[in-house]
Each structure stands twice: as structure tokens, then as C-alpha cells.
Design an enzyme around this catalytic site. Sequence first.
Site, PDB file in Angstrom:
ATOM      1  N   ASP A  67       0.882  -1.167   0.000  1.00  0.00           N
ATOM      2  CA  ASP A  67       0.000   0.000   0.000  1.00  0.00           C
ATOM      3  C   ASP A  67       0.916   1.212   0.000  1.00  0.00           C
ATOM      4  O   ASP A  67       1.645   1.439   0.970  1.00  0.00           O
ATOM      5  CB  ASP A  67      -0.897  -0.015   1.244  1.00  0.00           C
ATOM      6  CG  ASP A  67      -1.837   1.189   1.287  1.00  0.00           C
ATOM      7  OD1 ASP A  67      -1.567   2.216   0.617  1.00  0.00           O
ATOM      8  OD2 ASP A  67      -2.845   1.108   2.008  1.00  0.00           O
ATOM      9  N   ASN A  94       3.184   3.201 -10.692  1.00  0.00           N
ATOM     10  CA  ASN A  94       1.952   3.238 -11.494  1.00  0.00           C
ATOM     11  C   ASN A  94       0.700   3.449 -10.649  1.00  0.00           C
ATOM     12  O   ASN A  94      -0.277   4.011 -11.152  1.00  0.00           O
ATOM     13  CB  ASN A  94       1.851   1.930 -12.296  1.00  0.00           C
ATOM     14  CG  ASN A  94       0.463   1.700 -12.832  1.00  0.00           C
ATOM     15  OD1 ASN A  94       0.091   2.262 -13.860  1.00  0.00           O
ATOM     16  ND2 ASN A  94      -0.340   0.896 -12.125  1.00  0.00           N
ATOM     17  N   TYR A 170      -7.282  15.372  -9.013  1.00  0.00           N
ATOM     18  CA  TYR A 170      -6.501  14.462  -9.866  1.00  0.00           C
ATOM     19  C   TYR A 170      -5.483  15.200 -10.739  1.00  0.00           C
ATOM     20  O   TYR A 170      -4.286  14.881 -10.712  1.00  0.00           O
ATOM     21  CB  TYR A 170      -7.442  13.644 -10.752  1.00  0.00           C
ATOM     22  CG  TYR A 170      -6.720  12.635 -11.616  1.00  0.00           C
ATOM     23  CD1 TYR A 170      -6.074  11.543 -11.056  1.00  0.00           C
ATOM     24  CD2 TYR A 170      -6.697  12.781 -13.005  1.00  0.00           C
ATOM     25  CE1 TYR A 170      -5.418  10.612 -11.851  1.00  0.00           C
ATOM     26  CE2 TYR A 170      -6.042  11.846 -13.812  1.00  0.00           C
ATOM     27  CZ  TYR A 170      -5.399  10.763 -13.222  1.00  0.00           C
ATOM     28  OH  TYR A 170      -4.739   9.856 -14.012  1.00  0.00           O
ATOM     29  N   LYS A 174      -1.111  15.171 -10.658  1.00  0.00           N
ATOM     30  CA  LYS A 174      -0.176  14.730 -11.702  1.00  0.00           C
ATOM     31  C   LYS A 174       0.797  15.858 -12.071  1.00  0.00           C
ATOM     32  O   LYS A 174       1.954  15.588 -12.414  1.00  0.00           O
ATOM     33  CB  LYS A 174      -0.950  14.233 -12.927  1.00  0.00           C
ATOM     34  CG  LYS A 174      -1.781  12.976 -12.656  1.00  0.00           C
ATOM     35  CD  LYS A 174      -0.931  11.778 -12.204  1.00  0.00           C
ATOM     36  CE  LYS A 174      -1.737  10.484 -12.172  1.00  0.00           C
ATOM     37  NZ  LYS A 174      -0.952   9.309 -11.749  1.00  0.00           N
ATOM     38  N   THR A 205     -10.006   1.681 -18.204  1.00  0.00           N
ATOM     39  CA  THR A 205      -9.726   0.981 -16.945  1.00  0.00           C
ATOM     40  C   THR A 205     -10.779   1.379 -15.916  1.00  0.00           C
ATOM     41  O   THR A 205     -11.590   2.284 -16.145  1.00  0.00           O
ATOM     42  CB  THR A 205      -8.342   1.357 -16.371  1.00  0.00           C
ATOM     43  OG1 THR A 205      -8.376   2.730 -15.983  1.00  0.00           O
ATOM     44  CG2 THR A 205      -7.212   1.131 -17.374  1.00  0.00           C
TER      45      THR A 205
HETATM   46  N1  LIG Z   1      -6.716   5.115 -17.429  1.00  0.00           N
HETATM   47  C1  LIG Z   1      -6.329   6.255 -17.960  1.00  0.00           C
HETATM   48  O1  LIG Z   1      -6.942   6.791 -18.917  1.00  0.00           O
HETATM   49  C2  LIG Z   1      -5.107   6.946 -17.432  1.00  0.00           C
HETATM   50  C3  LIG Z   1      -4.645   8.087 -18.119  1.00  0.00           C
HETATM   51  C4  LIG Z   1      -3.512   8.731 -17.649  1.00  0.00           C
HETATM   52  C5  LIG Z   1      -2.849   8.241 -16.529  1.00  0.00           C
HETATM   53  N2  LIG Z   1      -3.325   7.133 -15.878  1.00  0.00           N
HETATM   54  C6  LIG Z   1      -2.575   6.663 -14.712  1.00  0.00           C
HETATM   55  O2  LIG Z   1      -2.244   5.304 -14.898  1.00  0.00           O
HETATM   56  C7  LIG Z   1      -2.059   4.674 -13.611  1.00  0.00           C
HETATM   57  C8  LIG Z   1      -2.817   3.366 -13.581  1.00  0.00           C
HETATM   58  O3  LIG Z   1      -4.190   3.660 -13.655  1.00  0.00           O
HETATM   59  P1  LIG Z   1      -5.286   2.703 -14.338  1.00  0.00           P
HETATM   60  O4  LIG Z   1      -5.986   3.496 -15.347  1.00  0.00           O
HETATM   61  O5  LIG Z   1      -4.682   1.384 -14.681  1.00  0.00           O
HETATM   62  O6  LIG Z   1      -6.307   2.546 -13.094  1.00  0.00           O
HETATM   63  P2  LIG Z   1      -6.834   1.296 -12.262  1.00  0.00           P
HETATM   64  O7  LIG Z   1      -7.247   0.177 -13.161  1.00  0.00           O
HETATM   65  O8  LIG Z   1      -7.838   1.873 -11.327  1.00  0.00           O
HETATM   66  O9  LIG Z   1      -5.547   0.803 -11.469  1.00  0.00           O
HETATM   67  C9  LIG Z   1      -4.997   1.564 -10.424  1.00  0.00           C
HETATM   68  C10 LIG Z   1      -4.096   0.661  -9.624  1.00  0.00           C
HETATM   69  O10 LIG Z   1      -3.534   1.420  -8.543  1.00  0.00           O
HETATM   70  C11 LIG Z   1      -3.715   0.669  -7.358  1.00  0.00           C
HETATM   71  N3  LIG Z   1      -3.688   1.504  -6.162  1.00  0.00           N
HETATM   72  C12 LIG Z   1      -4.467   2.569  -5.860  1.00  0.00           C
HETATM   73  N4  LIG Z   1      -4.149   3.039  -4.647  1.00  0.00           N
HETATM   74  C13 LIG Z   1      -3.141   2.253  -4.177  1.00  0.00           C
HETATM   75  C14 LIG Z   1      -2.390   2.226  -2.989  1.00  0.00           C
HETATM   76  N5  LIG Z   1      -2.621   3.102  -1.974  1.00  0.00           N
HETATM   77  N6  LIG Z   1      -1.419   1.294  -2.855  1.00  0.00           N
HETATM   78  C15 LIG Z   1      -1.183   0.403  -3.840  1.00  0.00           C
HETATM   79  N7  LIG Z   1      -1.884   0.353  -4.975  1.00  0.00           N
HETATM   80  C16 LIG Z   1      -2.848   1.274  -5.136  1.00  0.00           C
HETATM   81  C17 LIG Z   1      -5.030  -0.051  -7.550  1.00  0.00           C
HETATM   82  O11 LIG Z   1      -5.160  -1.104  -6.635  1.00  0.00           O
HETATM   83  P3  LIG Z   1      -6.604  -1.618  -6.069  1.00  0.00           P
HETATM   84  O12 LIG Z   1      -7.102  -2.643  -7.054  1.00  0.00           O
HETATM   85  O13 LIG Z   1      -6.267  -2.188  -4.731  1.00  0.00           O
HETATM   86  O14 LIG Z   1      -7.503  -0.418  -5.981  1.00  0.00           O
HETATM   87  C18 LIG Z   1      -4.852  -0.517  -8.983  1.00  0.00           C
HETATM   88  O15 LIG Z   1      -4.037  -1.648  -9.033  1.00  0.00           O
HETATM   89  C19 LIG Z   1      -2.524   5.701 -12.582  1.00  0.00           C
HETATM   90  O16 LIG Z   1      -1.409   6.367 -12.014  1.00  0.00           O
HETATM   91  C20 LIG Z   1      -3.353   6.677 -13.404  1.00  0.00           C
HETATM   92  O17 LIG Z   1      -3.411   7.971 -12.834  1.00  0.00           O
HETATM   93  C21 LIG Z   1      -4.416   6.482 -16.311  1.00  0.00           C
END
Ligand SMILES: NC(=O)c1ccc[n+]([C@@H]2O[C@H](COP(=O)([O-])OP(=O)(O)OC[C@H]3O[C@@H](n4cnc5c(N)ncnc54)[C@H](OP(=O)(O)O)[C@@H]3O)[C@@H](O)[C@H]2O)c1
Length: 247
Positions: A67, A94, A170, A174, A205
Site C-alpha cells: 500500500d 503506477n 486528480y 499529476k 480501466t
Molecule cells: N486510465 C487512464 O486513462 C489513465 C490516463 C492517464 C494516466 N493514468 C494513470 O495510470 C495509472 C494506472 O491507472 P489505471 O488506469 O490502470 O487505473 P486502475 O485500473 O484503477 O488501477 C490503479 C491501480 O492502482 C492501485 N492503487 C491505488 N491506490 C493504491 C495504494 N494506496 N497502494 C497500492 N496500490 C494502489 C489499484 O489497486 P486496487 O485494485 O487495490 O484499488 C490498482 O491496481 C494511474 O497512475 C493513473 O493515474 C491512467
Amino acid sequence: MSETNTVNHPKVALVTGANKGIGYEIAAGLGALGWSVGIGARNEERREAAVDKLRAAGADAFGVPLDVTDDASVTAAARLIEERAGRLDALVNNAGITGGGPQEPTTVDVNRVRAAVETNVIGVIRVTNALLPLLRRSPAPRIVNVSSSVGSLTRQSTPGAETGPIAVAYAPSKTFLNAVTVQYARELADTNILINAVCPGYTATDLNGFRGVRTPRQGAAIAIRLATVSADGPTGRFFDDEGEVPW
Ligand SMILES: NC(=O)c1ccc[n+]([C@@H]2O[C@H](COP(=O)([O-])OP(=O)(O)OC[C@H]3O[C@@H](n4cnc5c(N)ncnc54)[C@H](OP(=O)(O)O)[C@@H]3O)[C@@H](O)[C@H]2O)c1
């Protein structure tokens, strides 16, 4: 651009938030390159499910309870990797959250801002500093911070640029992460550690209710590229699949 793996000494990575979404695909991509990949995730069931799936696909994956908001958890994760591998070649920060909605600045619950900064910024600093001693033992250490172009102040102030919804928790988290990336790059400039920020693009996601237009595998590609970049690669910069993103 990318460094290949050696058969006898697989490279070791830790991907935070790797149980699903973009993080899972970053781990899968590094695993497919022959890396040993730590699946950093806080929920045991989801973490082990991801590890099992990656192993079934042939990857050398192992679970790392993590975490990013918890000092003791992060310390224990660093200890686990030290005992298992003795070093770390790539850290991919990530894990991230949006902080939930709504996020209009004039009415926001400040706890949303606090939560986004705690995970997306302070979590990255906490994890990076705990893992730095192991990264320093690598011949080619890489740190990749998964950011977002919605944190680009240049884009936010460019008329007509795609900047996402108004989100005072958010998007600025970033921006903060980008600034933190630059500070690390400055301090580490005289080392062999390369640290960069990346934007995966708008990816389907849980984070956005699967409204994104890119697949998680597409979203993962830029992080994999920077995690495996060769010694003459960039540091202190911000990239997406199209090239450099303006701060
Ligand atoms: N999706 C997009 O369009 C997008 C665009 C730009 C940037 N991003 C960035 O990409 C990254 C991944 O996001 P995603 O889209 O793949 O979202 P996601 O599917 O919601 O995955 C987020 C991950 O972060 C984990 N997490 C959250 N809080 C945590 C904590 N305190 N300790 C450990 N793990 C934690 C979640 O675990 P749990 O399953 O336990 O919640 C999950 O594994 C993020 O940094 C996001 O800001 C995403």
C-alpha cells in the site's frame, strides 16, 4: 533503445498497482521481455490472481504486498525484494487514484485533494526512497512515474488542447508528480539512474469507468519503453506514445 535481458541474471522490476489495468499490462510486458516482476498490490486476493495469471502466461511474477500510502507496508515491500533479488533494475510508480468526484475547485471536498496527493505524489516519493538503495545496486536503474497529460500546465493553458474534465484533485496531483520527477532527476543527474514521467493516454480501466479509448496494453507501452531504456536515454522528461509531452 531498449536493453535486452540476460538469461542468467534476469532483470528485476517492481510495478506498483499491478493487479489490474495499466499496471498489470506493464508487468505483463516486462515479464514477456524476460524480467522478474514484482506485482505490487494492496489486496491479497487481487494480487495473487494477477500473479497466477502472469505466471500462467510464462512470466516470472511474484507478489509484493504494497500500500503506497503506508510506511510499514512500503518498508516491508523493499525488504521482500531485497531478500528475493538483492537489487532492483526498474521501479514503475503506477498506482494511482482519481480521488473520486465531483472535483470542481469551488465546491470540492478537500479530502479528495488530500487523498489524490497522498497516493499519486507522496506515495511515489515514499516508494521511490524505500527502493533507491536497491536501485543503486543495479547497473542500469530506471524509475518511471505514471503521470497524465491532464497534469500538463502547458496543455491546460493551450486553447483547444485536450485536457480532460475540471478536476482539482486528480489533475494537479499529476502536475505535482511531474514536478517531483524533475526534482529527482536533478538530484540524481550524476548517477546512472534515469527517471521519467509518462502518460499512458486515455485508457479503458476502472479509473474512468472503462470510458478510455485505448487498451491497457496500449497504455502500458510507454512505461515499458522508459523502464527498459538504454543508458543514453532521457531523464527528467515526460513522454507519451507520440513523443515528448510539454510540462
Ligand atoms: N486510465 C487512464 O486513462 C489513465 C490516463 C492517464 C494516466 N493514468 C494513470 O495510470 C495509472 C494506472 O491507472 P489505471 O488506469 O490502470 O487505473 P486502475 O485500473 O484503477 O488501477 C490503479 C491501480 O492502482 C492501485 N492503487 C491505488 N491506490 C493504491 C495504494 N494506496 N497502494 C497500492 N496500490 C494502489 C489499484 O489497486 P486496487 O485494485 O487495490 O484499488 C490498482 O491496481 C494511474 O497512475 C493513473 O493515474 C491512467
